[in-house]
Design an enzyme around this catalytic site. Sequence first.
Site, PDB file in Angstrom:
ATOM      1  N   SER A   1       0.795  -1.231   0.000  1.00  0.00           N
ATOM      2  CA  SER A   1       0.000   0.000   0.000  1.00  0.00           C
ATOM      3  C   SER A   1       0.825   1.277   0.000  1.00  0.00           C
ATOM      4  O   SER A   1       0.319   2.333  -0.333  1.00  0.00           O
ATOM      5  CB  SER A   1      -0.936  -0.001   1.204  1.00  0.00           C
TER       6      SER A   1
ATOM      7  N   LYS B   1     -12.117  -1.771   2.004  1.00  0.00           N
ATOM      8  CA  LYS B   1     -11.425  -0.857   1.092  1.00  0.00           C
ATOM      9  C   LYS B   1     -12.241  -0.743  -0.198  1.00  0.00           C
ATOM     10  O   LYS B   1     -13.223  -0.026  -0.215  1.00  0.00           O
ATOM     11  CB  LYS B   1      -9.981  -1.303   0.907  1.00  0.00           C
TER      12      LYS B   1
ATOM     13  N   HIS C   1      -5.432  -4.477  -0.770  1.00  0.00           N
ATOM     14  CA  HIS C   1      -5.395  -3.399  -1.771  1.00  0.00           C
ATOM     15  C   HIS C   1      -5.498  -3.909  -3.209  1.00  0.00           C
ATOM     16  O   HIS C   1      -5.444  -3.115  -4.143  1.00  0.00           O
ATOM     17  CB  HIS C   1      -4.119  -2.558  -1.603  1.00  0.00           C
TER      18      HIS C   1
HETATM   19  C1  PLP Z   1      -6.075  -2.240   5.573  1.00  0.00           C
HETATM   20  C2  PLP Z   1      -5.345  -3.525   5.579  1.00  0.00           C
HETATM   21  C3  PLP Z   1      -5.697  -4.545   6.464  1.00  0.00           C
HETATM   22  C4  PLP Z   1      -6.759  -4.350   7.502  1.00  0.00           C
HETATM   23  O1  PLP Z   1      -8.026  -4.356   6.946  1.00  0.00           O
HETATM   24  P1  PLP Z   1      -9.253  -3.719   7.744  1.00  0.00           P
HETATM   25  O2  PLP Z   1     -10.422  -4.344   7.114  1.00  0.00           O
HETATM   26  O3  PLP Z   1      -9.191  -2.243   7.540  1.00  0.00           O
HETATM   27  O4  PLP Z   1      -9.084  -4.093   9.177  1.00  0.00           O
HETATM   28  C5  PLP Z   1      -5.022  -5.739   6.380  1.00  0.00           C
HETATM   29  N1  PLP Z   1      -4.025  -5.923   5.488  1.00  0.00           N
HETATM   30  C6  PLP Z   1      -3.644  -4.957   4.627  1.00  0.00           C
HETATM   31  C7  PLP Z   1      -2.547  -5.221   3.663  1.00  0.00           C
HETATM   32  C8  PLP Z   1      -4.286  -3.711   4.657  1.00  0.00           C
HETATM   33  O5  PLP Z   1      -3.901  -2.760   3.814  1.00  0.00           O
END
Ligand code: PLP
Length: 396
Positions: free
Chosen positions: A186, A244, A214
Amino acid sequence: MDSKILQSFLKENLADLKSKGLYNVIDPLESSNGPLIKICGKEMINLSSNNYLGLATDPRLKAAAIEAINKYGVGAGAVRTINGTMELHVKLEEKLAAFKHTEAAIAFQSGFNCNMGAISAVMDKDDAILSDELNHASIIDGCRLSRAKVIAYKHSDIADLRAKSLQAKKSGLYKKIMVITDGVFSMDGDIAKLPEIVEVAEELDLITYVDDAHGSGVLGDGVGTVKHFGLSDKIDFQMGTLSKALGVIGGYVAGKKELIDWLKVRSRPFLFSTALTPGDVAACITAIDILSNSTELQKRLWENGNYLKEGLKGLGFNIGASQTPITPCIIGDEIQTQIFSRKLYENGVYAKAIIFPTVPKGTGRVRNMPTAAHTRVMLDQALVIYRKVGLEMKIL
Ligand SMILES: *Cc1c(COP(=O)(O)O)cnc(C)c1O
């Protein structure tokens, strides 16, 4: 009574963070987290959300959530294994499995607790986990919780992964060995080298785990990084988030039926934390339906991502080597990066500064997350503001 030790601990450490410019001040939104947001009464162009497809404010998701709340209430009322599993949860898991081309899936309350629960349900102190050094915090915590030996390999360095996996295998110290990676990283927007990782895994009999937070909704016609590489039957754990690109909340693992059966009896957030709310689950189901039936939103996301990248590059900014719509604008110095972000803010663009220790020293950046919901007019306006601030700070 206040603990003296706690008071001095907090005072000292908060002051330390503030003096180093590392104390994060949170700006609450007075609007939804769409392409335009309102903060302190001011409307700004939002380049900081993970709402890649604009689904967080999609009327179809809102309607589905409202309908589900009216039928099932606002809370699930129990953990999944007691009686918090509603027909909606089962439907969501069936949809996820079909969407990911796997036999089954399990949903969690968040991506973060999904990683905590899923890794530790399978790996233990007799095992080893090869983990990319840039993996997400929730992977790091999930690995720690499992008590397996964690062996970090250099970011996307397959030779290093192979050497360290081979060494772990030959040592004879471990019962099971897993390789775990983000699908899309990310901070830089680069894609994991999954075909090579799978090759090493097949060679050495490693369990494979891809966190596609992502990549889902973004790559592989929206299905994710694993599908992008045509590896749907080669990855044991296809983990992802519903928060996301899917715009709601929750996490999941998709995989073979036996794996999912095991996670349903052994992953602790599934057993000991109340199930996802009915409204959220209904919205997630609608989001998956939308993604399954059309790639229109992905197309718009990529068009906007490419447009913003070309625009920033054309102005003379260093945008790194992203392979996805994630668009870093690398400033370098930590303090300069924060000033840059602040000036963007004052001029009407919300793009957060990301600095050490989240990224290596000297690679401070403002990270831009264009979405399908941005219009050309918004992106053009953002570029005008970028140019103004870049010239003002003598970066251009
Ligand atoms: C945002 C993210 C998470 C966590 O996900 P949430 O649903 O926001 O708790 C886990 N792994 C990665 C790579 C992330 O970018």
